[in-house]
Design an enzyme around this catalytic site. Sequence first.
Site, PDB file in Angstrom:
ATOM      1  CG  ASP A 363      36.963  36.889  41.189  1.00  0.00           C
ATOM      2  OD1 ASP A 363      37.095  36.153  42.182  1.00  0.00           O
ATOM      3  OD2 ASP A 363      36.265  37.916  41.211  1.00  0.00           O
ATOM      4  CD  GLU A 558      39.561  38.942  49.399  1.00  0.00           C
ATOM      5  OE1 GLU A 558      38.695  38.799  48.526  1.00  0.00           O
ATOM      6  OE2 GLU A 558      40.523  39.747  49.288  1.00  0.00           O
TER       7      GLU A 558
END
Length: 621
Positions: A363, A558
């Site tokens: 996503d 991340e």
Amino acid sequence: MKFNLHIHNTLQKLLAQEDTDGDRKITIDDKGPKRFLLEDPEGNVAVIKGTYQLSNLLQELALARKSNLETTEIDLSNITELPVSRISRKIKDYYWDGLTRTIDEAGIKKIIEDDKIDNPVAYLYVPATDDLAYDYFKKLEATTPKLKVIQLPVEITSEFALSINKKPGILALALKEENGTIKGVPFVVPGGRFNEMYGWDSYFIALGLITDGKISEAKDIAENFKYQIDHYGKILNANRSYYLTRTQPPLYTSLIMDIAEKDADKNWISRHLKTAIKEYETVWMQLGKRLTDSGLNRYKAEGIGLPFEVEPGHFDDILEQYALKYNIPLREFETKYLEREITDPELDAYFIHDRSMRESGHDTTNRLVDICADLNTIAVNSLLYKYETDIAFLIGKYFDNAFQLDENHIHSAAYWEKKSQFRKEKINELNWNASESIYFDYNFVKKEAHHFEAATTFYPLWAKLCTTEQAEKLVSETLPKFKMKGGIAGSSKNAIQNIDENAPVRQWDYPFGWSPHQILLWKGLLNYGFDDVAQEMIYRWLWLITKSAVEYNGTIPEKFDLETNSHKIFAEYGNVGTEFDYITDEGFGWMNASYQFGLSILNKNFIAYLNELRDPDELFD
């Protein structure tokens, strides 16, 4: 050598001299002298030089400050420690603990102190099928300010899930009893704003825990997977109320396999194998839902309307079109659509695809926008092929080829091997493109390949469903399209060439690099004997993590921009794991895992090069 230092005075002097941009870190962006004189009352003197050592000193002082003492003893060896050793040690001994949570009396405060939802009430939802948990949490509610415990209905419909978006909250996870005391089964969060248990993140995190010898902690993750399937019907995107209708990439059997390799407890394996089969049959193999007429699977999340978790304005480019259609202002249209005062089948269909894309874990990506639920993705079918082969393997190895699923059903390895063989044949028929040496997603509605070059093409290597010839073509012809200095990108550059320049920059596409893609590629290369290529790809990724930590005060983000080899990301959602003062307490879950797992299989000579930050393009011409 050890230095006795006044914590506050040394910290303030160091920051005043070296933190020139005032962000409470010492990085390559700071313009200080990069030379700090360290001295203590005992006459010990040392010169701390360079960004890396100065940021290490800052971190050690920050750690000492947490003890609330005026003075501390700083060991110079911690300041001059080789980068790889320091990063790995911090992950193993510090970051995993910083990311660990429990939902119980001891841990509830950390869970409900949430920057995602600014509510005067912190809602905790408990499944209807767990009376013990409901009783426990209702008692806890009485002594916990803000906490409001709500029991879910037996049947969770899309309409119900939509209705509780006005009261978003955490979903309860597994409890256990230890010495007469009820405690939450621990789980490890990704980090930063992600203060809950995520589905596929948790598998990669568990791999890192196993690499670090933390088998018990990995088993706890499996217990929470089992709890979610048993009580919520699926492994959740994350344990929040607005994810009740959405699952995640299926990796449960991979976790069972990894744990069984270290701890072959037959009873434990049996419990989890039964639940994995239940998930396979109820979540993935229901025709018309996530199983399609083609014989292959898709991601297909349920739910109604906009995904709740996105930031305000995220869908403005889409909603503006419909605001014009209904001739009302954008924000008014958004409100009416959220409240279902306006319904639009075309817009509803868009959001079915969007929620399904989020279910995929990717996503977002241009590969799946407004089409995801129409695709038999190579990703999910590779994962399910591995489910089938994993289950066959476990039945054969641990249960003498006869696994008692329940009183009416005994499964053999051959039963699951037949399933995997069928899937393999279908993947070869529908997803493999021999002329381009790549696996594409298959659009079962249009009955054609979805021509978008994505890193998911390497999943079949990991799942061991390629022939030797297919594997060789993937490595020799396809991998170069994705390979960059710091690893592989989420898509090839070619895949996004025709994307509208005004469209959002999608974080799972080129040029961004993610840990799951790297890890699955490494394992896949090793599966097929491409050991030298695996070493190169591991080095490239670990070089980038090491470089980031050395130059940016220990930052472990991340994801990365592989075009700039930087954690500074200009795409949707930014980059989690980069915002902290003085020292990171967490790193980032699956990035930590990729570092530890990668190091465990990287040759020692390459580890020496990592400490020197040797450029991978110079090492691998």
